[in-house]
Design an enzyme around this catalytic site. Structure first.
Site, PDB file in Angstrom:
ATOM      1  N   GLY A 274      49.201  42.321  67.438  1.00  0.00           N
ATOM      2  CA  GLY A 274      48.710  43.330  66.508  1.00  0.00           C
ATOM      3  C   GLY A 274      49.243  43.077  65.115  1.00  0.00           C
ATOM      4  O   GLY A 274      49.571  44.007  64.383  1.00  0.00           O
ATOM      5  N   GLY A 275      49.287  41.802  64.739  1.00  0.00           N
ATOM      6  CA  GLY A 275      49.931  41.404  63.488  1.00  0.00           C
ATOM      7  C   GLY A 275      49.113  41.592  62.235  1.00  0.00           C
ATOM      8  O   GLY A 275      49.593  41.300  61.141  1.00  0.00           O
ATOM      9  N   ASP A 297      45.307  39.706  66.639  1.00  0.00           N
ATOM     10  CA  ASP A 297      44.703  41.004  66.348  1.00  0.00           C
ATOM     11  C   ASP A 297      43.240  40.936  66.764  1.00  0.00           C
ATOM     12  O   ASP A 297      42.775  39.892  67.232  1.00  0.00           O
ATOM     13  CB  ASP A 297      44.845  41.382  64.868  1.00  0.00           C
ATOM     14  CG  ASP A 297      45.033  42.885  64.681  1.00  0.00           C
ATOM     15  OD1 ASP A 297      44.181  43.653  65.177  1.00  0.00           O
ATOM     16  OD2 ASP A 297      46.023  43.304  64.058  1.00  0.00           O
ATOM     17  N   ASP A 328      42.882  41.323  72.237  1.00  0.00           N
ATOM     18  CA  ASP A 328      43.048  42.747  72.513  1.00  0.00           C
ATOM     19  C   ASP A 328      44.368  42.920  73.254  1.00  0.00           C
ATOM     20  O   ASP A 328      44.575  42.325  74.315  1.00  0.00           O
ATOM     21  CB  ASP A 328      41.879  43.234  73.375  1.00  0.00           C
ATOM     22  CG  ASP A 328      41.943  44.727  73.676  1.00  0.00           C
ATOM     23  OD1 ASP A 328      43.041  45.318  73.593  1.00  0.00           O
ATOM     24  OD2 ASP A 328      40.901  45.305  74.012  1.00  0.00           O
ATOM     25  N   CYS A 329      45.261  43.724  72.707  1.00  0.00           N
ATOM     26  CA  CYS A 329      46.609  43.825  73.285  1.00  0.00           C
ATOM     27  C   CYS A 329      46.625  44.451  74.678  1.00  0.00           C
ATOM     28  O   CYS A 329      47.646  44.386  75.371  1.00  0.00           O
ATOM     29  CB  CYS A 329      47.538  44.596  72.348  1.00  0.00           C
ATOM     30  SG  CYS A 329      47.044  46.307  72.035  1.00  0.00           S
ATOM     31  N   LYS A 344      55.109  45.125  65.396  1.00  0.00           N
ATOM     32  CA  LYS A 344      55.528  45.951  64.265  1.00  0.00           C
ATOM     33  C   LYS A 344      54.486  47.039  64.014  1.00  0.00           C
ATOM     34  O   LYS A 344      53.324  46.754  63.750  1.00  0.00           O
ATOM     35  CB  LYS A 344      55.718  45.108  63.005  1.00  0.00           C
ATOM     36  CG  LYS A 344      56.227  45.925  61.817  1.00  0.00           C
ATOM     37  CD  LYS A 344      56.558  45.055  60.614  1.00  0.00           C
ATOM     38  CE  LYS A 344      57.106  45.895  59.471  1.00  0.00           C
ATOM     39  NZ  LYS A 344      57.455  45.080  58.284  1.00  0.00           N
ATOM     40  N   HIS A 348      53.697  52.939  67.983  1.00  0.00           N
ATOM     41  CA  HIS A 348      53.627  54.335  67.524  1.00  0.00           C
ATOM     42  C   HIS A 348      52.188  54.849  67.470  1.00  0.00           C
ATOM     43  O   HIS A 348      51.965  56.048  67.310  1.00  0.00           O
ATOM     44  CB  HIS A 348      54.333  54.504  66.176  1.00  0.00           C
ATOM     45  CG  HIS A 348      53.568  54.004  64.996  1.00  0.00           C
ATOM     46  ND1 HIS A 348      53.820  54.438  63.713  1.00  0.00           N
ATOM     47  CD2 HIS A 348      52.561  53.100  64.876  1.00  0.00           C
ATOM     48  CE1 HIS A 348      53.011  53.835  62.867  1.00  0.00           C
ATOM     49  NE2 HIS A 348      52.240  53.023  63.554  1.00  0.00           N
TER      50      HIS A 348
END
EC number: 2.1.1.-
Length: 470
Positions: A274-275, A297, A328-329, A344, A348
């Site tokens: 997801g960088g 990403d 896709d993570c 990073k 959240h």
């Protein structure tokens, strides 16, 4: 023994003396509340001793207010939150800050502001006076207002005629606080209005689903923020600028303090999940030329990243040292030789259940010696922790304010708690305490081994949690 009020006063006096001494030694001045903001006016906030002194002063002042204020008066600071938000948004979106800047330090009458932006002068005066009571703008004579150090942050620094004529382009090519303020006072504020109804609804109150966030109740036609941003170009641009503003709260080299990168052997592979555009990968690739990096990403983001890397660091791409990969993570992780997985500001955005899904994919692809580095806010507790907690996990406790201050420095770190609530409102997600990270990681097969904190961000904003396979 001195009363708590007297103890707080002593802490404040000592902190003021420290702050003034440090500034005198460095040859810098403290900000003038009545003068416009400039980067130079905040130079003292780059000195560790001055930062700590400023934090103590801020925490002590609010703590003293809580002791001596009538309870209802103090509580109205919270009950009046919507009123503050309305006042700021009215001035922000009606371009008051740009108009006031152009008028100069002597200020401008609300009637003249109204002639320029077309809004009701009396209503503008009421909003401005409310904000001036909190040092946001200044009323220099009846109905005449000018900027303060704080109100400057709502200025795009574009000509007022331009932003009045082109409201949809107001935030284009800006890098300040105005765009994030607009985003929060628009989308987040509307979601907040329905947070209780969402929490009290048996169908959504205990849900971990993104589509059960308060946002979904406020925007039923979109259901998720991502859907809204896809259809609304103005909101998309404003959101992107908000993310830039968040990133600017940290120095570019902060990633170097998130992990002991020096311990990695030459040729080690670091995968940023997801960088985005590779904000963290750029400084790593520059400082560590023998490091291999994969930035992952979604495909549309990677397409934009390829253009940026081709312009800024083409050799890294052409040599294969940096790979930009659509991924896709939630899907199986294709990189199985990573020395480090870096996330990073990713977790959240998700509830615990979805974080576990992401982390399990990484655990399945990890080597026995793979490190997992998570950079996110670390929400401090409002109670004091003893030395045993720190001994059990280095960095777990973080900085604690001297008593009788709240150990989390009270309102000094309010930004992190705001972030936590905003994640709930928009995504049904959250910022986490160290204990919450520990629990989520264990469920996914990871064990927290260290917490890396820096004074930048007061040891709570965008700090690092390091984990290893459990």
């Amino acid at each position: 023994m001195p009363s708590p009020l007297r103890q707080l006063l002593e802490l404040m006096i000592q902190a003021v003396e420290t702050l003034e001494s440090v500034c005198e030694e460095k040859g810098i001045s403290l900000p003038d509340l009545h003068a416009p903001y400039t980067p130079a006016s905040e130079a003292f906030l780059r000195i560790p001793a001055a930062i700590e002194a400023a934090n103590v002063i801020t925490a002590a002042a609010d703590h003293m207010s809580a002791i001596v204020s009538p309870p209802t008066s103090y509580l109205y600071k919270f009950l009046g939150g919507p009123c503050r938000a309305v006042a700021i948004r009215a001035c922000l979106e009606s371009n008051v800050s740009e108009i006031i800047r152009e008028a100069g330090p002597s200020g401008i009458h609300v009637d003249d502001i109204a002639k320029k932006n077309g809004h009701d002068a009396q209503k503008l005066a009421r909003f401005l006076r409310y904000l001036a009571t909190h040092h946001i703008y200044r009323e220099v004579s009846p109905d005449v207002f000018t900027h303060s150090r704080l109100s400057c942050f709502f200025d795009t620094y574009k000509p007022s005629a331009e932003v009045i004529a082109n409201p949809k382009q107001k935030y284009d090519n800006t890098r300040g606080f105005a765009a994030p303020a607009s985003h929060h006072l628009d989308i987040t504020f509307k979601a907040a209005a329905l947070a209780w109804e969402t929490m009290d609804d048996p169908k959504t109150g205990h849900s971990d689903e993104l589509t059960d966030a308060p946002f979904a109740r406020a925007f039923p036609e979109d259901k998720t923020l991502w859907n809204l941003l896809e259809r609304d170009a103005f909101a998309r641009n404003r959101f992107d600028l908000t993310m830039v503003a968040v990133a600017q709260r940290q120095s570019p080299d902060s990633i170097f303090r998130a992990f002991d990168w020096e311990r990695l052997p030459a040729g080690a592979l670091v995968v940023e999940v997801g960088g985005g555009m590779g904000t963290s990968a750029f400084p790593l690739a520059t400082k560590y030329p023998e490091m291999r990096l994969v930035v992952q990403d979604l495909p549309d983001v990677i397409a934009k990243a390829e253009k940026l890397w081709t312009e800024k660091m083409p050799d890294a791409l052409s040599s294969g040292r940096v790979v930009l990969q659509g991924h896709d993570c939630f899907a199986p992780q294709p990189q199985t030789d990573a020395a480090v997985f870096l996330l990073k500001m990713i977790l959240h955005d998700w509830s615990d259940e979805y974080c576990v899904k992401i982390l399990r994919q990484l655990r399945a692809a990890a080597r026995p010696d793979t490190a997992l580095v998570i950079v996110d806010c670390l929400v401090p507790l409002a109670c004091r922790l003893d030395d045993a907690a720190e001994a059990a996990l280095p960095g777990a406790v973080g900085p604690q304010a001297p008593p009788p201050l709240l150990p989390n420095y009270g309102t000094v770190n309010e930004y992190v708690y705001n972030m936590d609530v905003m994640m709930h409102l928009l995504f049904n997600a959250q910022e986490r305490t160290v204990a919450q990270f520990t629990r989520v990681l264990l469920r996914a097969g990871w064990r927290v081994c260290a917490v890396h904190r820096t004074q930048e961000g007061n040891g709570v904003f965008l700090q690092s949690v390091e984990a290893v396979p459990a």
